[in-house]
Design a protein around this motif. Structure first.
Motif, PDB file in Angstrom:
ATOM      1  N   GLY A 174      22.609 -71.220 -28.001  1.00  0.00           N
ATOM      2  CA  GLY A 174      21.321 -70.698 -27.535  1.00  0.00           C
ATOM      3  C   GLY A 174      21.375 -69.189 -27.461  1.00  0.00           C
ATOM      4  O   GLY A 174      22.277 -68.555 -28.007  1.00  0.00           O
ATOM      5  N   GLU A 206      25.769 -82.190 -30.447  1.00  0.00           N
ATOM      6  CA  GLU A 206      25.571 -81.125 -31.448  1.00  0.00           C
ATOM      7  C   GLU A 206      26.341 -79.854 -31.099  1.00  0.00           C
ATOM      8  O   GLU A 206      26.273 -78.875 -31.840  1.00  0.00           O
ATOM      9  CB  GLU A 206      24.075 -80.769 -31.561  1.00  0.00           C
ATOM     10  N   PRO A 219      23.449 -88.976 -20.014  1.00  0.00           N
ATOM     11  CA  PRO A 219      23.132 -88.192 -21.226  1.00  0.00           C
ATOM     12  C   PRO A 219      21.643 -87.951 -21.456  1.00  0.00           C
ATOM     13  O   PRO A 219      21.273 -87.024 -22.167  1.00  0.00           O
ATOM     14  CB  PRO A 219      23.691 -89.072 -22.356  1.00  0.00           C
ATOM     15  N   GLY A 232      16.706 -86.208 -27.242  1.00  0.00           N
ATOM     16  CA  GLY A 232      15.301 -85.794 -27.248  1.00  0.00           C
ATOM     17  C   GLY A 232      14.668 -85.849 -28.633  1.00  0.00           C
ATOM     18  O   GLY A 232      13.453 -85.664 -28.775  1.00  0.00           O
ATOM     19  N   ILE A 234      29.289 -93.216 -28.059  1.00  0.00           N
ATOM     20  CA  ILE A 234      28.040 -92.843 -27.379  1.00  0.00           C
ATOM     21  C   ILE A 234      28.376 -92.335 -25.978  1.00  0.00           C
ATOM     22  O   ILE A 234      29.030 -93.039 -25.190  1.00  0.00           O
ATOM     23  CB  ILE A 234      27.069 -94.030 -27.333  1.00  0.00           C
ATOM     24  N   ILE A 235      27.971 -91.110 -25.722  1.00  0.00           N
ATOM     25  CA  ILE A 235      28.261 -90.483 -24.431  1.00  0.00           C
ATOM     26  C   ILE A 235      27.364 -91.131 -23.385  1.00  0.00           C
ATOM     27  O   ILE A 235      26.129 -91.162 -23.541  1.00  0.00           O
ATOM     28  CB  ILE A 235      27.983 -88.963 -24.504  1.00  0.00           C
ATOM     29  N   ALA A 274      22.523 -93.112 -31.996  1.00  0.00           N
ATOM     30  CA  ALA A 274      22.126 -92.650 -30.656  1.00  0.00           C
ATOM     31  C   ALA A 274      21.068 -91.563 -30.798  1.00  0.00           C
ATOM     32  O   ALA A 274      21.087 -90.784 -31.754  1.00  0.00           O
ATOM     33  CB  ALA A 274      23.336 -92.102 -29.916  1.00  0.00           C
ATOM     34  N   ALA A 308      13.285 -82.975 -35.755  1.00  0.00           N
ATOM     35  CA  ALA A 308      12.591 -81.731 -36.102  1.00  0.00           C
ATOM     36  C   ALA A 308      12.601 -81.454 -37.604  1.00  0.00           C
ATOM     37  O   ALA A 308      11.893 -80.566 -38.080  1.00  0.00           O
ATOM     38  CB  ALA A 308      13.198 -80.557 -35.339  1.00  0.00           C
TER      39      ALA A 308
END
Ligand SMILES: Cc1cc2nc3c(=O)[nH]c(=O)nc-3n(C[C@H](O)[C@H](O)[C@H](O)COP(=O)(O)OP(=O)(O)OC[C@H]3O[C@@H](n4cnc5c(N)ncnc54)[C@H](O)[C@@H]3O)c2cc1C
Length: 474
Positions: free
Chosen positions: A166, A162, A126, A87, A220-221, A84, A49
């Motif tokens: 929210g 992260e 994930p 989205g 890496i999850i 990794a 983004a």
């Protein structure tokens, strides 16, 4: 060369990942159709983004933990960077492979393994979208509270990495609060399992907590066990206008004495209101120089009572044009105003430098007043909105992509705003993380000895420095 607002322009890095032998081995691990190398195909995986592009040399899509282990072992053998990706809607460039190498797309690891409403947990991979997970668990009468506004695009792996927040954070907290256990493939290709399936678990160091917010730099999850809560009966939203932003923000602390912890408390400043009205004509009052949106949840009876008290408190503290949603549709309409902000702001410039500083909520009035002054000092237009209930304000410095001078001035604004947030007892990021965008500012918020411990932890997990290099520490 790729131009960059936040980073010096640099050529696309070529690492050992481009070695034909490595590419062939990657194809053997995940299948040829799951390795992208064509520049047109890898290009979309070079940005997020932040909208800057640093394309990887290859994108690889594993479908299992076993494949992830093989990839990491290969990356260690040939020493190339691995980043990794969920989205790809992060706001700090976390998933952007600025030092080249491969991107691991988690898109194929998108399954729900188990929903256990009796024991209040879900086990998932994930790569599932946050929204899809929420929809799936709600059919079982339970819900997953973390709700980043990007929930229709973000993945659970990205949210955990992260520690996303929210709207519901004032009551329910960030993602970390809901991560009970993780399966992680380390940088050296080991599988580790942290935490478990129970809320209570105090065995050993809290590696689950450490992985939350680790931004793909420690491992890496590959699977997550997430805590769920019983679905609440109903919600209600109240909206009020104010004559000043300061007045609106001062109300934030007034609900505690009444015993109310709102689920969401969002604030919108006069510039955002003006932009929204021009774009969408919601019919907001011309006198509104700030708006508060407050939502509560719980049983029907509790929600009705709390919404009524909130209306009263808003009225007693300078709120006017107070509206309470009468139905779910009404409620959605009130929240449409909040959702309209980001796209509307583009009328003030072609580049929105969106920060997410956080301060103790009683300091929000001082923060927004001083941020306005910083904008004036550098002649940069600034618009504020965000999660005022937890002190997390989205400060948007508007400038023009083609105007290097306005960008340089906006970056000075960012630097001063970060210093201000820390001075007010807060910090430089509430939910978006550090990535490469905020890496130069880490020492504003974290002292040297603490930073050294973090760097030491990184070394333990990733001795060859291959996982997401160029992030967090510069
Ligand atoms: C319109 C918009 C609204 C937003 N609203 C919010 C908001 O309300 N709250 C909020 O917190 N954020 C918000 N964000 C920011 C962003 O969506 C969140 O940071 C989100 O958690 C990123 O998820 P993602 O799947 O896109 O992760 P990505 O951007 O793909 O990756 C983010 C980081 O996670 C790492 N990562 C991804 N998958 C894994 C994995 N399996 N294992 C280890 N590391 C991994 C990456 O390497 C990277 O460092 C918003 C962004 C946009 C564009």
């Amino acid at each position: 060369m790729y131009s960059s607002i936040h980073f010096n322009a640099k050529p696309r890095a070529i690492t050992n990942a481009s070695n034909p032998e490595v590419l062939e081995k990657l194809r053997q691990i995940v299948g040829a159709e799951n390795v992208l190398v064509d520049p047109d195909k890898v290009e979309p995986y070079g940005g997020d983004a932040v909208k800057e592009k640093f394309p990887p040399e290859a994108v690889v899509f594993p479908e299992s933990t076993a494949q992830m282990v093989e990839i990491m072992k290969l990356a260690n053998e040939y020493v190339f960077p691995v980043t990794a990706r969920g989205g790809g809607v992060g706001y700090t460039g976390g998933a952007v492979p600025i030092d080249g190498g491969i991107v691991i797309g988690t898109d194929r690891m998108n399954k729900i393994v188990q929903i256990n409403a009796d024991d209040l947990y879900v086990v998932c991979q994930p790569g599932i979208r946050t929204f899809d997970l929420q929809q799936a668990v709600e059919k079982h009468g339970v819900f997953f509270p973390p709700d980043p506004a990007s929930y229709k695009d973000s993945y659970i792996g990205g949210n955990i990495a992260e520690n996303a927040g929210g709207m519901r954070t004032p009551k329910y907290g960030n993602t970390k609060r809901y991560v009970l256990g993780l399966e992680v493939v380390t940088a050296t290709g080991e599988i580790i399992r942290t935490g478990g399936k129970t809320e209570k678990n105090v065995v050993g160091f809290d590696l689950t907590g450490l992985m939350c917010g680790s931004e793909g730099m420690l491992g890496i999850i590959t699977e997550a066990t997430l805590k769920l809560l019983p679905l609440t009966e109903t919600t209600s939203t109240v909206r009020a206008s104010f004559k000043t932003m300061e007045e609106a923000c001062k109300v934030l602390t007034k609900f505690t004495p009444a015993g109310i912890l709102p689920m969401a408390m969002e604030v919108i400043d006069k510039h955002c209101i003006e932009a929204i009205e021009q774009n969408y004509a919601f019919g907001l009052s011309k006198d509104a120089k700030a708006i508060l949106l407050i939502a509560v949840d719980g049983s029907n009876e509790e929600v009705a009572k709390n919404a009524e008290t909130i209306e009263r408190i808003l009225g007693e503290n300078g709120g006017f044009d107070i509206l309470r949603a009468k139905s779910k549709e009404d409620e959605d309409k009130l929240w449409d105003v909040r959702r309209a902000i980001s796209p509307s702001l583009m009328k003030f410039g072609t580049l929105k430098i969106n920060e997410d500083v956080v301060v103790p909520r009683s300091k929000v009035p001082e923060l927004v007043a001083k941020v306005e002054q910083i904008g004036k000092k550098y002649n940069i237009f600034v618009a504020n909105f965000g999660h005022a209930g937890d002190g997390n304000i989205h400060v948007n410095f508007m400038c023009n992509r083609e105007d290097a001078d306005s960008i340089a001035r906006a970056r000075l604004c960012v630097s001063e705003t970060f210093q201000l947030s820390v001075a007010l007892g807060g910090t430089i990021s509430g939910e978006h993380g550090i990535g490469y965008v905020k890496a130069p500012y880490m020492d504003y918020a974290i002292d040297k000895p603490t930073l050294e411990i973090m760097k030491g932890i990184k070394k333990v997990f990733d001795p060859n420095g291959i996982l997401n290099p160029g992030k967090m520490f510069v």
